[in-house]
Enzyme design. Structure first.
Site, PDB file in Angstrom:
ATOM      1  N   HIS A  10       0.294  -0.798  -0.842  1.00 38.66           N
ATOM      2  CA  HIS A  10      -1.065  -0.088  -1.080  1.00 38.66           C
ATOM      3  C   HIS A  10      -1.085  -0.395  -3.219  1.00 38.66           C
ATOM      4  CE1 HIS A  10      -1.150  -1.265   3.028  1.00 38.66           C
ATOM      5  NE2 HIS A  10      -0.411  -0.357   3.065  1.00 38.66           N
ATOM      6  N   CYS A  42      -0.613  -0.676   9.953  1.00 37.63           N
ATOM      7  CA  CYS A  42      -1.144   0.361  10.751  1.00 37.63           C
ATOM      8  C   CYS A  42      -2.625  -0.427  12.071  1.00 37.63           C
ATOM      9  CB  CYS A  42      -2.495   0.542  10.414  1.00 37.63           C
ATOM     10  SG  CYS A  42      -3.867   0.032   9.198  1.00 37.63           S
TER      11      CYS A  42
END
Length: 444
Positions: A10, A42
């Site tokens: 990320h 997630c």
């Protein structure tokens, strides 16, 4: 200007994309030991529960996407050593085992985090898996097809989501944690009690306040989880105990916390010249407590990676810190929190902690439907500054916690929040916002 980026999930992805936009003539070289980038872990639970039917869609960028921007993207390459004085990196090609050296003008460390894996007896047995990256996701999805008894170890957000997902798929599901409550880092007991009740009603077995001691197996595969209080049949175990900075490479070379989190200033700069860092491998400024902490969150990582691009040559845009704002959906409950819980404020700070809870229907009772919401504010009794908050409802009201995050970041008081202007429209809310109501209740 040549920029080398070590690690690209990320923070790394955000950094390189924005650097290329800010400095189109720069030479950017990425070294990433996996074969993919930007995987949203997630979403693993969403894949297991079949909400997301194609895990491949959980990527928001790709090696080809970076290559198309003119970024040299070396996948399956592991950085073995960094010479900060001579600005060199030593890299191993994991495909052909070739060792190479490269040099940089600017170095970006976005090494991310890795699951905490205690040394359990029997930990080498098959079907004991981690939950972090795309390979883990594929392994969990594949192995869960034939699993009947699934044990999830760790009742943070990931463990809780996985437990729900496995139960939705009809598995006998057990959730184990050493703490006495699920999600105890994010929510106070008034909220976890509600979540635990719905898990119990849905048939998820909660085994809290106990520590895993070892695993037993048959034919090389896990068959039983042994804790200090009980033992559980299992043919699939998922470890979700927590995360640690993935920074072994930097030991004794750069300023870090004892847990390995890299120390950075407000412009993402490390203690080494021309070296910046971002994401889960770093400490963050934690505004509610006015200290620094290790809080691995994708939202922090993307924001910090973007700031690297802004501050690559000279300091331009400060990192404002984090409130650790987060949310989760459990069955039909939408839950979110920001800042300090009351328990955390009492145990990790010296604030004179106060709290208030309000329950109200989220919109007028004359509307065709309405649902109750529970909102809690945590504050400092001495100066009335707001330290944290939590909300739970069957309606998605989680954006209240994003609003409260701004309130905390700007050090607002109860008195200020009590009379802050929020819109009213019967489809959405009542004339007094839940935040207004809670703040007014606290200053009575």
């Amino acid at each position: 200007m040549k920029v080398i980026v070590v690690g690209c999930t990320h923070a790394g992805t955000a950094a390189v994309v924005n650097i290329k936009e800010e400095y189109p003539e720069s030479e950017i070289v990425v070294y990433e030991k996996n074969d993919n980038i930007s995987f949203l872990s997630c979403g693993i639970a969403l894949s297991i529960s079949k909400v997301v039917t194609e895990p491949e869609k959980l990527f928001y960028n790709s090696p080809k996407g970076l290559e198309d921007l003119g970024i040299k993207t070396n996948m399956k390459h592991e950085v073995l050593d960094i010479d900060f004085i001579n600005k060199k990196v030593k890299v191993k090609n994991l495909i052909d085992n070739e060792i190479l050296e490269d040099t940089y003008d600017k170095l970006i460390l976005t090494l991310g985090s890795w699951p905490i894996v205690p040394k359990f007896e029997g930990g080498e047995l098959e079907n004991i898996v981690l939950c972090k990256n795309y390979d883990h996701a594929k392994t969990i999805i594949n192995k869960s097809k034939d699993a009947k008894n699934v044990v999830v170890i760790g009742a943070g957000y990931i463990g809780v989501e996985l437990a729900e997902a496995f139960k939705i798929q009809g598995k006998n599901t057990i959730l184990i944690d050493a703490e006495d409550r699920i999600m105890s880092k994010y929510l106070d007991s008034e909220f976890t009690d509600i979540a635990e009740q719905i898990f119990t009603e849905k048939g998820v077995r909660l085994e809290l306040g106990q520590k895993v001691e070892k695993f037993e197996g048959k034919d090389g595969k896990v068959s039983k989880v042994i804790t200090d209080k009980n033992e559980f049949e299992s043919d699939l175990v998922v470890l979700c105990i927590g995360f640690k900075p993935n920074t072994q490479l930097l030991k004794d070379k750069i300023d870090m916390l004892p847990n390995g989190a890299i120390m950075i200033d407000e412009y993402m700069r490390t203690s080494a010249k021309d070296v910046l860092a971002a994401g889960d491998c770093c400490v963050v400024k934690y505004n509610p407590a006015n200290d620094t902490r290790y809080i691995p969150l994708a939202t922090n990582a993307v924001r910090m990676g973007t700031l690297i691009a802004k501050n690559l040559i000279e300091p331009k845009l400060k990192y404002l810190g984090t409130q650790g704002t987060s949310g989760i959906k459990i069955y039909d409950l939408s839950i979110a929190s920001t800042g300090l819980t009351e328990e955390m404020a009492n145990t990790t700070t010296k604030f004179n902690v106060g709290s208030v809870m309000v329950k109200d229907n989220y919109r007028p009772e004359f509307m065709p439907t309405f649902e109750e919401a529970i909102l809690k504010l945590v504050f400092d009794k001495d100066n009335h500054k707001i330290l944290g908050g939590q909300i739970i409802s069957k309606i998605d009201l989680t954006q209240f916690m994003n609003t409260l995050s701004v309130v905390i970041q700007n050090e607002m008081t109860l008195e200020e929040l009590a009379v802050t202007d929020f819109f009213f429209q019967p489809h959405f809310n009542k004339p007094w916002s839940l935040l207004n109501i809670a703040a007014l209740e606290a200053i009575k």
